[in-house]
Design an enzyme around this catalytic site. Structure first.
Site, mmCIF file in Angstrom:
data_model
loop_
_atom_site.group_PDB
_atom_site.id
_atom_site.type_symbol
_atom_site.label_atom_id
_atom_site.label_comp_id
_atom_site.label_asym_id
_atom_site.label_seq_id
_atom_site.Cartn_x
_atom_site.Cartn_y
_atom_site.Cartn_z
ATOM 1 N N ILE A 1 0.580 -1.036 -0.119
ATOM 2 C CA ILE A 1 0.106 -0.053 0.310
ATOM 3 C C ILE A 1 0.461 1.223 0.246
ATOM 4 O O ILE A 1 0.242 2.622 -0.684
ATOM 5 C CB ILE A 1 -1.047 0.131 1.095
ATOM 6 N N THR B 1 -6.401 -1.346 10.216
ATOM 7 C CA THR B 1 -7.838 -2.877 10.164
ATOM 8 C C THR B 1 -8.609 -2.529 10.359
ATOM 9 O O THR B 1 -8.797 -2.339 11.870
ATOM 10 C CB THR B 1 -6.282 -3.675 9.445
ATOM 11 N N ASP B 2 -9.604 -2.902 9.646
ATOM 12 C CA ASP B 2 -11.002 -3.456 10.332
ATOM 13 C C ASP B 2 -10.897 -4.975 11.047
ATOM 14 O O ASP B 2 -11.508 -5.847 12.086
ATOM 15 C CB ASP B 2 -11.884 -3.714 8.743
ATOM 16 N N TYR C 1 -1.793 -10.422 14.218
ATOM 17 C CA TYR C 1 -1.510 -10.014 13.801
ATOM 18 C C TYR C 1 -2.534 -8.392 14.743
ATOM 19 O O TYR C 1 -2.415 -7.339 14.466
ATOM 20 C CB TYR C 1 -1.933 -10.169 12.478
ATOM 21 N N LYS D 1 -0.574 -13.296 0.389
ATOM 22 C CA LYS D 1 -2.094 -12.916 0.282
ATOM 23 C C LYS D 1 -2.581 -13.472 -0.852
ATOM 24 O O LYS D 1 -2.139 -14.042 -1.661
ATOM 25 C CB LYS D 1 -1.963 -10.648 0.126
ATOM 26 N N HIS E 1 -9.439 -18.825 12.274
ATOM 27 C CA HIS E 1 -9.926 -18.022 11.169
ATOM 28 C C HIS E 1 -11.335 -16.518 11.406
ATOM 29 O O HIS E 1 -12.538 -17.175 11.572
ATOM 30 C CB HIS E 1 -10.262 -19.068 10.476
HETATM 31 P P1 NAD Z 1 3.250 -4.892 3.260
HETATM 32 O O1 NAD Z 1 3.555 -6.150 4.260
HETATM 33 O O2 NAD Z 1 3.194 -4.899 1.496
HETATM 34 O O3 NAD Z 1 4.290 -4.021 3.697
HETATM 35 C C1 NAD Z 1 4.524 -3.090 4.976
HETATM 36 C C2 NAD Z 1 6.177 -2.385 4.512
HETATM 37 O O4 NAD Z 1 6.635 -2.018 5.911
HETATM 38 C C3 NAD Z 1 7.197 -3.191 3.725
HETATM 39 O O5 NAD Z 1 8.030 -2.201 3.008
HETATM 40 C C4 NAD Z 1 8.336 -3.461 5.309
HETATM 41 O O6 NAD Z 1 9.557 -3.413 4.639
HETATM 42 C C5 NAD Z 1 7.798 -2.428 5.716
HETATM 43 N N1 NAD Z 1 8.455 -2.239 7.239
HETATM 44 C C6 NAD Z 1 7.643 -3.673 8.109
HETATM 45 N N2 NAD Z 1 8.427 -3.663 9.512
HETATM 46 C C7 NAD Z 1 9.237 -2.674 9.230
HETATM 47 C C8 NAD Z 1 10.221 -1.823 10.284
HETATM 48 N N3 NAD Z 1 10.117 -2.363 11.497
HETATM 49 N N4 NAD Z 1 10.446 -0.948 10.003
HETATM 50 C C9 NAD Z 1 10.334 -0.047 8.505
HETATM 51 N N5 NAD Z 1 9.678 -0.560 8.050
HETATM 52 C C10 NAD Z 1 8.758 -1.874 7.969
HETATM 53 O O7 NAD Z 1 2.173 -4.511 4.074
HETATM 54 P P2 NAD Z 1 0.683 -4.097 3.591
HETATM 55 O O8 NAD Z 1 -0.069 -4.123 2.912
HETATM 56 O O9 NAD Z 1 1.602 -2.594 2.268
HETATM 57 O O10 NAD Z 1 0.151 -2.851 4.389
HETATM 58 C C11 NAD Z 1 0.843 -1.463 5.342
HETATM 59 C C12 NAD Z 1 -0.167 -0.806 6.275
HETATM 60 O O11 NAD Z 1 -1.982 -1.372 5.571
HETATM 61 C C13 NAD Z 1 0.094 -1.630 7.110
HETATM 62 O O12 NAD Z 1 -0.124 -0.907 8.252
HETATM 63 C C14 NAD Z 1 -0.913 -2.755 7.179
HETATM 64 O O13 NAD Z 1 -1.332 -3.319 8.876
HETATM 65 C C15 NAD Z 1 -2.105 -1.485 7.233
HETATM 66 N N6 NAD Z 1 -3.010 -2.251 6.252
HETATM 67 C C16 NAD Z 1 -3.267 -3.504 5.337
HETATM 68 C C17 NAD Z 1 -4.248 -4.029 4.445
HETATM 69 C C18 NAD Z 1 -4.242 -4.563 3.716
HETATM 70 O O14 NAD Z 1 -4.891 -5.625 2.902
HETATM 71 N N7 NAD Z 1 -3.089 -5.573 3.032
HETATM 72 C C19 NAD Z 1 -5.533 -3.816 4.688
HETATM 73 C C20 NAD Z 1 -5.522 -2.669 6.252
HETATM 74 C C21 NAD Z 1 -4.833 -2.568 6.633
HETATM 75 O O1 DAU Z 2 -8.901 -7.449 6.999
HETATM 76 C C1 DAU Z 2 -7.781 -6.557 5.888
HETATM 77 C C2 DAU Z 2 -6.127 -7.076 6.270
HETATM 78 O O2 DAU Z 2 -6.633 -7.636 5.405
HETATM 79 C C3 DAU Z 2 -5.463 -6.709 5.807
HETATM 80 O O3 DAU Z 2 -4.920 -5.873 8.000
HETATM 81 C C4 DAU Z 2 -3.720 -7.941 6.369
HETATM 82 O O4 DAU Z 2 -2.897 -6.833 6.472
HETATM 83 C C5 DAU Z 2 -3.980 -7.913 5.126
HETATM 84 O O5 DAU Z 2 -3.227 -8.790 5.104
HETATM 85 C C6 DAU Z 2 -5.798 -9.489 5.416
HETATM 86 O O6 DAU Z 2 -6.065 -9.345 6.478
HETATM 87 P P1 DAU Z 2 -6.129 -11.444 5.828
HETATM 88 O O7 DAU Z 2 -5.992 -12.576 6.048
HETATM 89 O O8 DAU Z 2 -7.993 -11.236 5.603
HETATM 90 O O9 DAU Z 2 -5.801 -11.195 4.019
HETATM 91 P P2 DAU Z 2 -5.273 -13.144 3.592
HETATM 92 O O10 DAU Z 2 -5.200 -12.132 1.781
HETATM 93 O O11 DAU Z 2 -4.161 -13.368 4.259
HETATM 94 O O12 DAU Z 2 -6.180 -13.773 3.746
HETATM 95 C C7 DAU Z 2 -8.027 -12.954 2.858
HETATM 96 C C8 DAU Z 2 -8.662 -14.430 3.353
HETATM 97 O O13 DAU Z 2 -8.561 -15.876 2.308
HETATM 98 C C9 DAU Z 2 -8.719 -15.279 4.455
HETATM 99 O O14 DAU Z 2 -10.374 -15.213 4.764
HETATM 100 C C10 DAU Z 2 -8.358 -16.509 4.368
HETATM 101 C C11 DAU Z 2 -8.193 -16.588 3.254
HETATM 102 N N1 DAU Z 2 -6.719 -17.740 2.696
HETATM 103 C C12 DAU Z 2 -5.695 -16.719 2.497
HETATM 104 C C13 DAU Z 2 -4.632 -17.265 1.921
HETATM 105 C C14 DAU Z 2 -3.306 -16.485 2.024
HETATM 106 C C15 DAU Z 2 -7.166 -18.302 2.122
HETATM 107 O O15 DAU Z 2 -8.092 -18.998 2.114
HETATM 108 N N2 DAU Z 2 -5.426 -19.307 1.138
HETATM 109 C C16 DAU Z 2 -4.977 -18.528 1.397
HETATM 110 O O16 DAU Z 2 -3.931 -19.425 1.224
#
Ligand code: NAD
Ligand code: DAU
Length: 337
Positions: free
Chosen positions: A12, A123-124, A150, A189, A277
């Protein structure tokens, strides 16, 4: 405006940097990122020498570096975190270290340097799980009930951010968003794992019976929402951000990906469920819609097609991430699937 972005080499954060440089040409961005397995400077290669962009490799838990990069910054947008639920089940301690202690160190430095806004990306998942048949959705007033390491670490960081507003008057905002998808998402993911496995002719692991529900938000829609909050949001407030999906199960999402790629549903492989889960997430984003005039720009199917297209075009990008250490993680997580 001078903005400190943490975790800008991740999924992100890197999308946000591209978005901001395009839409706010007068601003200067400094990206502090530790470059963990999830951080990837390739996400930023087009803007690597942009005059308004600077990268510093460093850990948000390193107070000295954090105080250094905070000097002269007006705004902080805090993305850096350990973000994968499955990894938090394997190794929870690093989640407390980065997500809680790291956030606290940033808050201290932000307070000392009198930033005008500290925006925390959350996050939600902090709200726990809805029942599969439940009709209500998460909103800004939902109680905190995190259920994974997490989610517990993110909930704790939210509490600290809010405490710095209430106790010290640090001008904060928080956003709690749903599952993001789009370009540059790590193949650990669900959506990128499904796309890349299918492109490699491999099976797609689906946890449990695949009926779990997520609320899917395209990453660019998320970036616009953060923009609205930074520009017009009220300090001390929380904003929930979600997408346009309604009760779509993981299985339905995978079937859509399979259809777009013209593959066979036989490639779906049910695997043992994730411990604890969460059954369902759904976000009521009427506050940000009504107060800040934000809504997603397109529906899920449109964005999913664009996302699949991006992964088809950028095979070398994700192949490099599916490296030896990813294989090791994959074997541990999916038992040699
Ligand atoms: P990501 O795992 O893709 O990226 C995380 C980044 O943070 C990486 O570049 C990593 O190198 C950096 N990082 C990790 N530890 C660090 C540290 N100690 N110091 C400095 N940098 C560090 O994560 P993302 O999916 O881009 O998520 C970004 C933010 O959004 C997070 O806070 C996550 O909790 C939140 N979020 C993500 C999602 C999602 O669906 N991906 C949804 C809701 C909230
Ligand atoms: O809701 C926001 C969150 O969404 C963020 O805060 C997290 O950083 C982000 O990783 C994500 O969490 P989830 O656990 O929901 O995402 P993930 O992609 O890991 O999984 C999405 C759904 O799919 C969840 O119900 C678990 C399922 N899943 C996931 C993986 C990796 C599978 O069924 N198979 C898989 O291999």
């Amino acid at each position: 405006m001078k903005i400190l972005i943490t975790g800008g080499a991740g999924f992100i954060g890197s999308n946000f940097i591209h978005y901001w440089l395009k839409n706010h040409k007068e601003d200067y961005l400094l990206n502090l990122d530790k470059l963990t397995y999830a951080g990837n400077l390739e996400n930023l290669k087009e803007i690597h020498s942009h005059a308004h962009y600077q990268f510093v490799k460093g850990d948000i838990c390193d107070s000295k570096i954090v105080h250094e990069v905070m000097k002269g910054r007006d705004v902080v947008v805090h993305f850096a975190a350990e973000s994968h639920v499955d990894r938090s089940i394997m190794t929870p301690a690093i989640f407390t270290q980065t997500n809680v202690n790291g956030t606290l160190i940033l808050l201290e430095a932000a307070l000392k340097n009198k930033v005008s806004r500290f925006h925390h990306i959350s996050t939600d998942e902090v709200f726990g799980s809805l029942g599969l048949e439940e009709k209500s959705k998460f909103s800004e007033i939902s109680p905190y009930l995190p259920r994974s390491p997490y989610a517990a670490s993110k909930a704790s960081s939210d509490h600290f951010v809010r405490a710095y507003w209430e106790t010290y008057g640090l001008p904060i905002t928080i956003s709690n968003c749903s599952n993001n998808f789009g370009p540059y998402q790590h193949p650990e993911k669900l959506i990128p794992l499904a796309i890349t496995n299918l492109l490699e002719g491999k099976k797609v692991p689906v946890y449990g019976n695949g009926r779990n529900v997520r609320d899917w938000l395209f990453v660019e829609d998320h970036c616009r929402a953060i923009d609205q909050i930074l520009t017009s949001g009220k300090t001390g407030e929380t904003y929930c951000i979600g997408g346009l999906t309604e009760d779509i199960s993981n299985l339905e999402v995978i079937k859509k990906v399979i259809k777009i790629l013209g593959k066979d549903e036989k490639l779906i492989q049910f695997v043992p469920d994730r411990p604890g889960h969460d059954l369902k997430y759904a976000i009521n984003w009427s506050k940000i819609k009504n107060e800040l005039n934000w809504k997603p720009q397109s529906d899920f199917d449109t964005w999913l097609n664009i996302t699949v297209g991006w992964y088809k075009k950028n095979i070398s990008w994700w192949k490099r991430l599916k490296n030896l250490s990813f294989e090791k993680y994959y074997r541990k997580q999916y038992n040699d699937l």
